[in-house]
Design a protein around this motif. Structure first.
Motif, PDB file in Angstrom:
ATOM      1  N   ASP A   7      -1.542   4.784   7.699  1.00 51.24           N
ATOM      2  CA  ASP A   7      -1.990   4.850   6.219  1.00 51.24           C
ATOM      3  C   ASP A   7      -2.151   3.419   5.681  1.00 51.24           C
ATOM      4  O   ASP A   7      -1.676   2.604   5.756  1.00 51.24           O
ATOM      5  CB  ASP A   7      -0.324   4.945   5.736  1.00 51.24           C
ATOM      6  CG  ASP A   7      -0.488   5.332   3.984  1.00 51.24           C
ATOM      7  OD1 ASP A   7      -1.451   4.786   3.558  1.00 51.24           O
ATOM      8  OD2 ASP A   7       0.277   6.165   3.640  1.00 51.24           O
ATOM      9  N   TRP A   8      -3.448   3.442   5.515  1.00 51.66           N
ATOM     10  CA  TRP A   8      -4.106   2.369   5.203  1.00 51.66           C
ATOM     11  C   TRP A   8      -3.705   1.687   4.087  1.00 51.66           C
ATOM     12  O   TRP A   8      -3.852   0.460   3.558  1.00 51.66           O
ATOM     13  CB  TRP A   8      -5.654   2.293   5.174  1.00 51.66           C
ATOM     14  CG  TRP A   8      -6.208   2.491   6.574  1.00 51.66           C
ATOM     15  CD1 TRP A   8      -6.745   3.758   7.309  1.00 51.66           C
ATOM     16  CD2 TRP A   8      -6.352   1.583   7.596  1.00 51.66           C
ATOM     17  NE1 TRP A   8      -7.135   3.519   8.524  1.00 51.66           N
ATOM     18  CE2 TRP A   8      -6.824   2.351   8.851  1.00 51.66           C
ATOM     19  CE3 TRP A   8      -6.016   0.312   7.854  1.00 51.66           C
ATOM     20  CZ2 TRP A   8      -6.911   1.596  10.115  1.00 51.66           C
ATOM     21  CZ3 TRP A   8      -5.948  -0.464   9.097  1.00 51.66           C
ATOM     22  CH2 TRP A   8      -6.650   0.219  10.085  1.00 51.66           C
ATOM     23  N   ARG A   9      -3.405   2.365   2.867  1.00 53.06           N
ATOM     24  CA  ARG A   9      -2.869   1.794   1.671  1.00 53.06           C
ATOM     25  C   ARG A   9      -1.691   1.172   1.888  1.00 53.06           C
ATOM     26  O   ARG A   9      -1.230   0.114   1.289  1.00 53.06           O
ATOM     27  CB  ARG A   9      -2.870   3.039   0.580  1.00 53.06           C
ATOM     28  CG  ARG A   9      -2.300   2.422  -0.767  1.00 53.06           C
ATOM     29  CD  ARG A   9      -2.205   3.784  -1.500  1.00 53.06           C
ATOM     30  NE  ARG A   9      -1.635   3.116  -2.942  1.00 53.06           N
ATOM     31  CZ  ARG A   9      -2.465   2.688  -3.996  1.00 53.06           C
ATOM     32  NH1 ARG A   9      -3.575   2.762  -3.667  1.00 53.06           N
ATOM     33  NH2 ARG A   9      -2.008   2.410  -5.153  1.00 53.06           N
ATOM     34  N   GLU A  10      -0.698   1.717   2.728  1.00 58.29           N
ATOM     35  CA  GLU A  10       0.471   1.140   2.958  1.00 58.29           C
ATOM     36  C   GLU A  10       0.354  -0.028   3.707  1.00 58.29           C
ATOM     37  O   GLU A  10       0.920  -1.084   3.405  1.00 58.29           O
ATOM     38  CB  GLU A  10       1.331   2.287   3.768  1.00 58.29           C
ATOM     39  CG  GLU A  10       2.874   1.717   4.095  1.00 58.29           C
ATOM     40  CD  GLU A  10       3.689   2.832   4.741  1.00 58.29           C
ATOM     41  OE1 GLU A  10       4.220   2.324   5.708  1.00 58.29           O
ATOM     42  OE2 GLU A  10       3.579   3.715   4.265  1.00 58.29           O
TER      43      GLU A  10
ATOM     44  N   GLU B 222      -0.934  -2.904   1.531  1.00 58.39           N
ATOM     45  CA  GLU B 222       0.460  -3.500   0.698  1.00 58.39           C
ATOM     46  C   GLU B 222       1.172  -4.315   1.523  1.00 58.39           C
ATOM     47  O   GLU B 222       1.431  -5.511   1.193  1.00 58.39           O
ATOM     48  CB  GLU B 222       1.255  -2.245   0.205  1.00 58.39           C
ATOM     49  CG  GLU B 222       0.431  -1.604  -0.970  1.00 58.39           C
ATOM     50  CD  GLU B 222       1.187  -0.380  -1.281  1.00 58.39           C
ATOM     51  OE1 GLU B 222       2.175   0.135  -0.766  1.00 58.39           O
ATOM     52  OE2 GLU B 222       0.837   0.357  -2.370  1.00 58.39           O
ATOM     53  N   ALA B 223       1.344  -3.973   2.852  1.00 59.99           N
ATOM     54  CA  ALA B 223       2.090  -4.809   3.772  1.00 59.99           C
ATOM     55  C   ALA B 223       1.472  -6.089   4.199  1.00 59.99           C
ATOM     56  O   ALA B 223       2.038  -7.235   4.251  1.00 59.99           O
ATOM     57  CB  ALA B 223       2.518  -4.105   5.106  1.00 59.99           C
TER      58      ALA B 223
END
Length: 230
Positions: free
Chosen positions: A2-5, A8-9
């Motif tokens: 999950d590139w969005r997650e 954010e990380a």
């Protein structure tokens, strides 16, 4: 992945890295990040090569320092090569260390004995400076995919920028501490021996040159030596 997650990380990691108070704290945070953020990564570390010698700057996981030691002793290995920028390569990914590795014929069997199944690594490079190689380890062959490599590259890029900033701050603080120590030592010499400012500095410099000791260390010795009572 999950590139969005992941993004954010990474943003949270960047803030955390810039909030560290010391260079070593930044290095330790970078070594921990792959284990937390990259799927399949079980251990990670930063290897630098200093005067031909392998030096572990930070490690997360017992296998890291042992792998670095073996590569240094053998004079070969993917992390060792990445840190030295052999052939100009800045990244590597070894999908399966159970298979023969012609580039590292001595290291590969040793890595298998350490329980390493797959690896990848990235040169930490920013502002014309090499900070070493950030290396990822897994006990499982095939743990790192192309997505893993992309994630590792992004992480290493952020880490290199943070290291460049941390080193600049660390060097500045070191310079200010040195300046303060020398100034205080000169004041002590001037008071004890009634010297001018130029003469006090000349004394520090002669001691430094004669004994091959850094000027800051000479100053620190003078500051810590109690004055003899008459």
């Amino acid at each position: 992945m999950d590139w969005r997650e992941f993004a954010e990380a990474m943003a949270a990691l960047s803030r955390r890295l810039l909030a560290q108070d010391a260079l070593q704290d930044t290095l330790d945070q970078i070594a921990s990040a792959p284990v937390e953020l990259v799927e399949g990564c079980e251990a990670a570390g930063i290897l630098a090569v200093r005067k031909g010698r392998a030096v572990t700057l930070a490690a997360r996981g017992d296998v890291v320092a042992e792998s670095d030691r073996v590569q240094g002793e053998l004079g070969e290995g993917p992390c060792f090569d990445a840190a030295r920028r052999v052939n100009g390569d800045r990244t590597f990914r070894i999908a399966d260390l159970t298979q023969p590795q012609p580039d590292w014929p001595k290291y590969a069997p040793a890595a298998r004995d350490l329980g390493i199944g797959s690896m990848m690594g990235f040169l930490l490079y920013a502002d014309g400076q090499d900070f070493g190689a950030l290396n990822f380890y897994s006990s499982r062959p095939g743990a790192f995919t192309r997505d893993s490599e992309t994630a590792g590259w992004l992480l290493a890029s952020h880490a290199a920028v943070a290291l460049a900033s941390a080193r600049t701050v660390d060097q500045l603080e070191h310079a200010l501490e040195t300046r303060h120590a020398i100034g205080e030592a000169m004041g002590i010499l001037r008071e004890r021996h009634r010297l001018s400012e130029d003469d006090a500095f000349a004394v520090l410099r002669r001691i430094s040159q004669h004994h091959n000791i850094k000027l800051r260390d000479v100053a620190q010795n003078i500051r810590s030596t109690p004055r003899k009572q008459p």
